[in-house]
Motif scaffolding. Structure first.
Motif, PDB file in Angstrom:
ATOM      1  N   SER A 230      -8.290  -4.209   0.075  1.00 41.59           N
ATOM      2  CA  SER A 230      -9.698  -4.576  -0.028  1.00 41.59           C
ATOM      3  C   SER A 230     -10.301  -4.749   1.363  1.00 41.59           C
ATOM      4  CB  SER A 230      -9.858  -5.863  -0.830  1.00 41.59           C
ATOM      5  OG  SER A 230      -9.416  -6.970  -0.076  1.00 41.59           O
ATOM      6  N   VAL A 231     -11.620  -4.792   1.397  1.00 44.14           N
ATOM      7  CA  VAL A 231     -12.323  -4.985   2.668  1.00 44.14           C
ATOM      8  C   VAL A 231     -11.953  -6.335   3.275  1.00 44.14           C
ATOM      9  CG1 VAL A 231     -14.616  -5.206   3.727  1.00 44.14           C
ATOM     10  CG2 VAL A 231     -14.223  -3.506   1.956  1.00 44.14           C
ATOM     11  N   PHE A 232     -11.844  -7.361   2.435  1.00 47.06           N
ATOM     12  CA  PHE A 232     -11.486  -8.691   2.936  1.00 47.06           C
ATOM     13  C   PHE A 232     -10.082  -8.696   3.536  1.00 47.06           C
ATOM     14  CE2 PHE A 232     -14.666  -9.893  -0.339  1.00 47.06           C
ATOM     15  CZ  PHE A 232     -15.585 -10.455   0.527  1.00 47.06           C
TER      16      PHE A 232
ATOM     17  N   TYR B 269       0.834  -1.200   0.000  1.00 45.08           N
ATOM     18  CA  TYR B 269       0.000   0.000   0.000  1.00 45.08           C
ATOM     19  C   TYR B 269       0.872   1.255   0.000  1.00 45.08           C
ATOM     20  CZ  TYR B 269      -3.150   3.612   1.745  1.00 45.08           C
ATOM     21  OH  TYR B 269      -3.855   4.775   1.908  1.00 45.08           O
ATOM     22  N   LEU B 270       1.882   1.270   0.856  1.00 48.85           N
ATOM     23  CA  LEU B 270       2.723   2.454   0.994  1.00 48.85           C
ATOM     24  C   LEU B 270       3.653   2.685  -0.192  1.00 48.85           C
ATOM     25  CD1 LEU B 270       3.710   2.152   4.763  1.00 48.85           C
ATOM     26  CD2 LEU B 270       2.061   3.733   3.745  1.00 48.85           C
ATOM     27  N   PHE B 271       4.277   1.632  -0.677  1.00 49.74           N
ATOM     28  CA  PHE B 271       5.328   1.814  -1.684  1.00 49.74           C
ATOM     29  C   PHE B 271       4.896   1.525  -3.116  1.00 49.74           C
ATOM     30  CE2 PHE B 271       7.796   0.953   2.232  1.00 49.74           C
ATOM     31  CZ  PHE B 271       8.452   2.173   2.290  1.00 49.74           C
ATOM     32  N   LEU B 272       3.872   0.702  -3.302  1.00 55.88           N
ATOM     33  CA  LEU B 272       3.464   0.324  -4.646  1.00 55.88           C
ATOM     34  C   LEU B 272       2.114   0.906  -5.056  1.00 55.88           C
ATOM     35  CD1 LEU B 272       4.526  -3.438  -4.534  1.00 55.88           C
ATOM     36  CD2 LEU B 272       5.813  -1.494  -5.461  1.00 55.88           C
TER      37      LEU B 272
ATOM     38  N   LEU C 121      -8.543  -6.090   4.836  1.00 59.58           N
ATOM     39  CA  LEU C 121      -8.603  -5.300   6.062  1.00 59.58           C
ATOM     40  C   LEU C 121      -9.201  -6.109   7.210  1.00 59.58           C
ATOM     41  CD1 LEU C 121      -8.124  -2.526   7.336  1.00 59.58           C
ATOM     42  CD2 LEU C 121     -10.425  -1.918   6.638  1.00 59.58           C
ATOM     43  N   VAL C 122     -10.319  -6.755   6.953  1.00 60.49           N
ATOM     44  CA  VAL C 122     -10.972  -7.557   8.001  1.00 60.49           C
ATOM     45  C   VAL C 122     -10.081  -8.731   8.406  1.00 60.49           C
ATOM     46  CG1 VAL C 122     -12.944  -9.058   8.503  1.00 60.49           C
ATOM     47  CG2 VAL C 122     -13.296  -6.877   7.338  1.00 60.49           C
ATOM     48  N   GLY C 123      -9.526  -9.431   7.424  1.00 61.43           N
ATOM     49  CA  GLY C 123      -8.643 -10.554   7.734  1.00 61.43           C
ATOM     50  C   GLY C 123      -7.399 -10.115   8.495  1.00 61.43           C
ATOM     51  N   GLY C 124      -6.836  -8.978   8.105  1.00 60.03           N
ATOM     52  CA  GLY C 124      -5.668  -8.459   8.810  1.00 60.03           C
ATOM     53  C   GLY C 124      -5.982  -8.093  10.244  1.00 60.03           C
ATOM     54  N   LEU C 125      -7.143  -7.478  10.459  1.00 65.52           N
ATOM     55  CA  LEU C 125      -7.528  -7.116  11.824  1.00 65.52           C
ATOM     56  C   LEU C 125      -7.773  -8.354  12.686  1.00 65.52           C
ATOM     57  CD1 LEU C 125      -9.890  -4.095  11.123  1.00 65.52           C
ATOM     58  CD2 LEU C 125      -7.571  -4.037  12.067  1.00 65.52           C
ATOM     59  N   ILE C 126      -8.398  -9.361  12.110  1.00 66.42           N
ATOM     60  CA  ILE C 126      -8.616 -10.610  12.857  1.00 66.42           C
ATOM     61  C   ILE C 126      -7.277 -11.267  13.199  1.00 66.42           C
ATOM     62  CG2 ILE C 126      -9.534 -12.964  12.683  1.00 66.42           C
ATOM     63  CD1 ILE C 126     -11.846 -11.745  11.040  1.00 66.42           C
TER      64      ILE C 126
END
Length: 65
Positions: free
Chosen positions: A47-49, A39-42, A51-56
């Motif tokens: 996606s929502v999936f 996200y930062l460099f490229l 984001l949700v998976g990362g938070l879990i």
């Protein structure tokens, strides 16, 4: 070749010093770091999936540590 050698070296050093369970839980966070770096460099979108998976995943890691 060099990142693989250093990665394996540090992985083995961590196994020796903090144990396999802790290292394994830490490695679970690797895809989250990859998503953030993309996200930062490229300029990739998150996606929502993702984001949700990362938070879990982060929640699970926080429960362990």
């Amino acid at each position: 070749m060099i990142p693989t050698i250093f990665g394996q070296y540090f992985f083995n050093r961590l196994l020796k010093s903090i144990g396999a369970t802790t290292v394994s839980v830490g490695i679970i966070g690797e895809p989250i770091l990859a998503i953030i770096l993309a996200y930062l460099f490229l300029g990739e979108t998150i996606s929502v999936f993702q984001l949700v998976g990362g938070l879990i995943t982060l929640l699970g890691m926080l429960l362990y540590f």
